[in-house]
Write a protein that holds these residues in place. Sequence first.
Motif, PDB file in Angstrom:
ATOM      1  N   ILE A  33     -63.621 -36.245 -31.800  1.00 56.83           N
ATOM      2  CA  ILE A  33     -62.468 -35.358 -31.825  1.00 56.83           C
ATOM      3  C   ILE A  33     -61.860 -35.426 -33.221  1.00 56.83           C
ATOM      4  O   ILE A  33     -61.612 -36.516 -33.758  1.00 56.83           O
ATOM      5  CB  ILE A  33     -61.428 -35.749 -30.765  1.00 56.83           C
ATOM      6  CG1 ILE A  33     -61.986 -35.470 -29.366  1.00 56.83           C
ATOM      7  CG2 ILE A  33     -60.111 -34.989 -30.971  1.00 56.83           C
ATOM      8  CD1 ILE A  33     -61.083 -35.927 -28.239  1.00 56.83           C
ATOM      9  N   VAL A  35     -58.675 -34.233 -35.711  1.00 59.13           N
ATOM     10  CA  VAL A  35     -57.297 -33.751 -35.758  1.00 59.13           C
ATOM     11  C   VAL A  35     -56.871 -33.714 -37.222  1.00 59.13           C
ATOM     12  O   VAL A  35     -57.424 -34.429 -38.056  1.00 59.13           O
ATOM     13  CB  VAL A  35     -56.342 -34.641 -34.936  1.00 59.13           C
ATOM     14  CG1 VAL A  35     -56.702 -34.596 -33.453  1.00 59.13           C
ATOM     15  CG2 VAL A  35     -56.366 -36.087 -35.431  1.00 59.13           C
ATOM     16  N   ARG A  40     -51.570 -37.921 -35.218  1.00 60.36           N
ATOM     17  CA  ARG A  40     -52.074 -37.401 -33.944  1.00 60.36           C
ATOM     18  C   ARG A  40     -53.231 -38.236 -33.417  1.00 60.36           C
ATOM     19  O   ARG A  40     -53.571 -38.159 -32.226  1.00 60.36           O
ATOM     20  CB  ARG A  40     -52.486 -35.942 -34.100  1.00 60.36           C
ATOM     21  CG  ARG A  40     -52.626 -35.193 -32.772  1.00 60.36           C
ATOM     22  CD  ARG A  40     -52.851 -33.707 -32.998  1.00 60.36           C
ATOM     23  NE  ARG A  40     -51.686 -33.104 -33.649  1.00 60.36           N
ATOM     24  CZ  ARG A  40     -51.717 -31.985 -34.348  1.00 60.36           C
ATOM     25  NH1 ARG A  40     -52.856 -31.349 -34.498  1.00 60.36           N
ATOM     26  NH2 ARG A  40     -50.628 -31.500 -34.898  1.00 60.36           N
ATOM     27  N   VAL A  44     -54.162 -39.279 -29.343  1.00 58.29           N
ATOM     28  CA  VAL A  44     -55.437 -39.225 -28.639  1.00 58.29           C
ATOM     29  C   VAL A  44     -55.834 -40.614 -28.152  1.00 58.29           C
ATOM     30  O   VAL A  44     -56.195 -40.809 -26.987  1.00 58.29           O
ATOM     31  CB  VAL A  44     -56.541 -38.649 -29.542  1.00 58.29           C
ATOM     32  CG1 VAL A  44     -57.883 -38.647 -28.815  1.00 58.29           C
ATOM     33  CG2 VAL A  44     -56.180 -37.237 -29.998  1.00 58.29           C
ATOM     34  N   HIS A  47     -54.888 -42.677 -24.878  1.00 58.39           N
ATOM     35  CA  HIS A  47     -55.559 -42.419 -23.599  1.00 58.39           C
ATOM     36  C   HIS A  47     -56.792 -43.299 -23.422  1.00 58.39           C
ATOM     37  O   HIS A  47     -57.382 -43.309 -22.336  1.00 58.39           O
ATOM     38  CB  HIS A  47     -55.970 -40.944 -23.516  1.00 58.39           C
ATOM     39  CG  HIS A  47     -54.813 -39.989 -23.510  1.00 58.39           C
ATOM     40  ND1 HIS A  47     -54.025 -39.780 -22.399  1.00 58.39           N
ATOM     41  CD2 HIS A  47     -54.299 -39.209 -24.488  1.00 58.39           C
ATOM     42  CE1 HIS A  47     -53.092 -38.891 -22.686  1.00 58.39           C
ATOM     43  NE2 HIS A  47     -53.228 -38.529 -23.944  1.00 58.39           N
ATOM     44  N   VAL A  74     -62.135 -40.580 -32.652  1.00 58.97           N
ATOM     45  CA  VAL A  74     -61.152 -39.590 -33.093  1.00 58.97           C
ATOM     46  C   VAL A  74     -60.851 -39.854 -34.563  1.00 58.97           C
ATOM     47  O   VAL A  74     -60.631 -40.996 -34.970  1.00 58.97           O
ATOM     48  CB  VAL A  74     -59.873 -39.612 -32.234  1.00 58.97           C
ATOM     49  CG1 VAL A  74     -59.263 -41.003 -32.152  1.00 58.97           C
ATOM     50  CG2 VAL A  74     -58.844 -38.606 -32.760  1.00 58.97           C
ATOM     51  N   ILE A 116     -59.011 -30.424 -32.572  1.00 62.74           N
ATOM     52  CA  ILE A 116     -57.779 -30.071 -31.872  1.00 62.74           C
ATOM     53  C   ILE A 116     -56.714 -29.833 -32.932  1.00 62.74           C
ATOM     54  O   ILE A 116     -56.412 -30.720 -33.731  1.00 62.74           O
ATOM     55  CB  ILE A 116     -57.325 -31.185 -30.919  1.00 62.74           C
ATOM     56  CG1 ILE A 116     -58.404 -31.483 -29.875  1.00 62.74           C
ATOM     57  CG2 ILE A 116     -56.016 -30.805 -30.234  1.00 62.74           C
ATOM     58  CD1 ILE A 116     -58.065 -32.665 -28.977  1.00 62.74           C
ATOM     59  N   ASP A 282     -49.952 -32.818 -26.024  1.00 65.49           N
ATOM     60  CA  ASP A 282     -50.690 -33.861 -25.309  1.00 65.49           C
ATOM     61  C   ASP A 282     -51.515 -33.273 -24.166  1.00 65.49           C
ATOM     62  O   ASP A 282     -52.573 -33.808 -23.829  1.00 65.49           O
ATOM     63  CB  ASP A 282     -49.735 -34.931 -24.782  1.00 65.49           C
ATOM     64  CG  ASP A 282     -50.468 -36.214 -24.399  1.00 65.49           C
ATOM     65  OD1 ASP A 282     -51.205 -36.750 -25.247  1.00 65.49           O
ATOM     66  OD2 ASP A 282     -50.316 -36.677 -23.259  1.00 65.49           O
ATOM     67  N   ILE A 285     -54.737 -32.224 -25.625  1.00 66.99           N
ATOM     68  CA  ILE A 285     -55.538 -33.413 -25.917  1.00 66.99           C
ATOM     69  C   ILE A 285     -56.229 -33.916 -24.648  1.00 66.99           C
ATOM     70  O   ILE A 285     -57.443 -34.190 -24.646  1.00 66.99           O
ATOM     71  CB  ILE A 285     -54.646 -34.524 -26.523  1.00 66.99           C
ATOM     72  CG1 ILE A 285     -54.222 -34.134 -27.940  1.00 66.99           C
ATOM     73  CG2 ILE A 285     -55.386 -35.866 -26.527  1.00 66.99           C
ATOM     74  CD1 ILE A 285     -53.175 -35.054 -28.542  1.00 66.99           C
ATOM     75  N   GLU A 286     -55.489 -34.035 -23.553  1.00 70.39           N
ATOM     76  CA  GLU A 286     -56.075 -34.499 -22.289  1.00 70.39           C
ATOM     77  C   GLU A 286     -57.157 -33.541 -21.802  1.00 70.39           C
ATOM     78  O   GLU A 286     -58.197 -33.979 -21.274  1.00 70.39           O
ATOM     79  CB  GLU A 286     -54.991 -34.649 -21.235  1.00 70.39           C
ATOM     80  CG  GLU A 286     -54.044 -35.822 -21.467  1.00 70.39           C
ATOM     81  CD  GLU A 286     -53.099 -36.030 -20.307  1.00 70.39           C
ATOM     82  OE1 GLU A 286     -53.545 -36.618 -19.295  1.00 70.39           O
ATOM     83  OE2 GLU A 286     -51.946 -35.600 -20.395  1.00 70.39           O
ATOM     84  N   LEU A 289     -60.272 -34.187 -23.875  1.00 75.02           N
ATOM     85  CA  LEU A 289     -60.855 -35.470 -23.485  1.00 75.02           C
ATOM     86  C   LEU A 289     -61.641 -35.364 -22.177  1.00 75.02           C
ATOM     87  O   LEU A 289     -62.707 -35.964 -22.020  1.00 75.02           O
ATOM     88  CB  LEU A 289     -59.758 -36.536 -23.354  1.00 75.02           C
ATOM     89  CG  LEU A 289     -59.179 -37.090 -24.644  1.00 75.02           C
ATOM     90  CD1 LEU A 289     -57.945 -37.921 -24.358  1.00 75.02           C
ATOM     91  CD2 LEU A 289     -60.206 -37.927 -25.394  1.00 75.02           C
TER      92      LEU A 289
END
Length: 292
Positions: A33, A35, A40, A44, A47, A74, A116, A282, A285-286, A289
């Motif tokens: 991922i 960013v 940020r 991520v 989580h 990330v 993202i 967020d 982001i979820e 993921l």
Amino acid sequence: MKQYYAPSELIINEDGSVFHLHVRPEWLADKVILVGDPGRVDLVARHFTEKECDVQSREFHTVTGTYKDKRITVVSTGIGCDNIDIVLNELDALANIDFQTRQERDTLRRLRLVRIGTCGGLQPDTPVGTYVCSQVSIGFDGLLNFYAGRNAVCDLPLERAFLQHMGWTGNLCAPAPYAIHADEELVERIARQDMARGITIAANGFFGPQGRELRLPLADPNQNAKVETFQWQGLRVTNFEMESSALAGLSRLMGHQATTVCMVIANRRSHEANTGYKATIDHLIETVLERI
């Protein structure tokens, strides 16, 4: 005979990490991922149930960990396609070059990369809060033009149509944009049925290249009106951002999967903006993921 990558071309730090990212090969997951904002990365990584590495160098912050049963890295890239050039080349080197022999590995890894980010919406149906997946990106940055094979991976008819629509054909002062499709399978995996899709303009600046005018007048005051009305095979230009073209283009040349998803934080047509977006990103982001 395999090509040897000299120390001047592939710079490896004394601790065995790649030059800018300061990441070692064994720390890189196959799912990545990206960013823009280094801050940020922690949004991520919070989580993750486990973390393998957490390293920061300049604007590049990297965490590799586990989300449910997925190993994910990330990385923050900072702003702009020039930084994407650094990050993508170094991630590919970590995956596919043996740092001991400085030669390409016998078995190549295919990374799955999702950026993202945030963006400016350009259509009435992309209001603030909309999630947009970049199905195609048009790069104003020109980065891919420095790499062999760009014509083989770019949508040349789309490029020509866009140049004509903008009135840039034959204008030596105009950008030399390239059009690149994101990985189709990854777009379906990430966007599903609940994200907008379309053409993203990856601008090489935040102000003039995106049609913002403060004290400096624009070379073409009608630029955004032209962008907003461009259509290609049923696709419209949905948004402005600053990295998607380099990510999609370099990934396609290197053999990786990539796409970009952004939350609209400003709509240029309605002149609305949400500066408090950090409290709501967020959920995006979820979502990524779960789907990456």
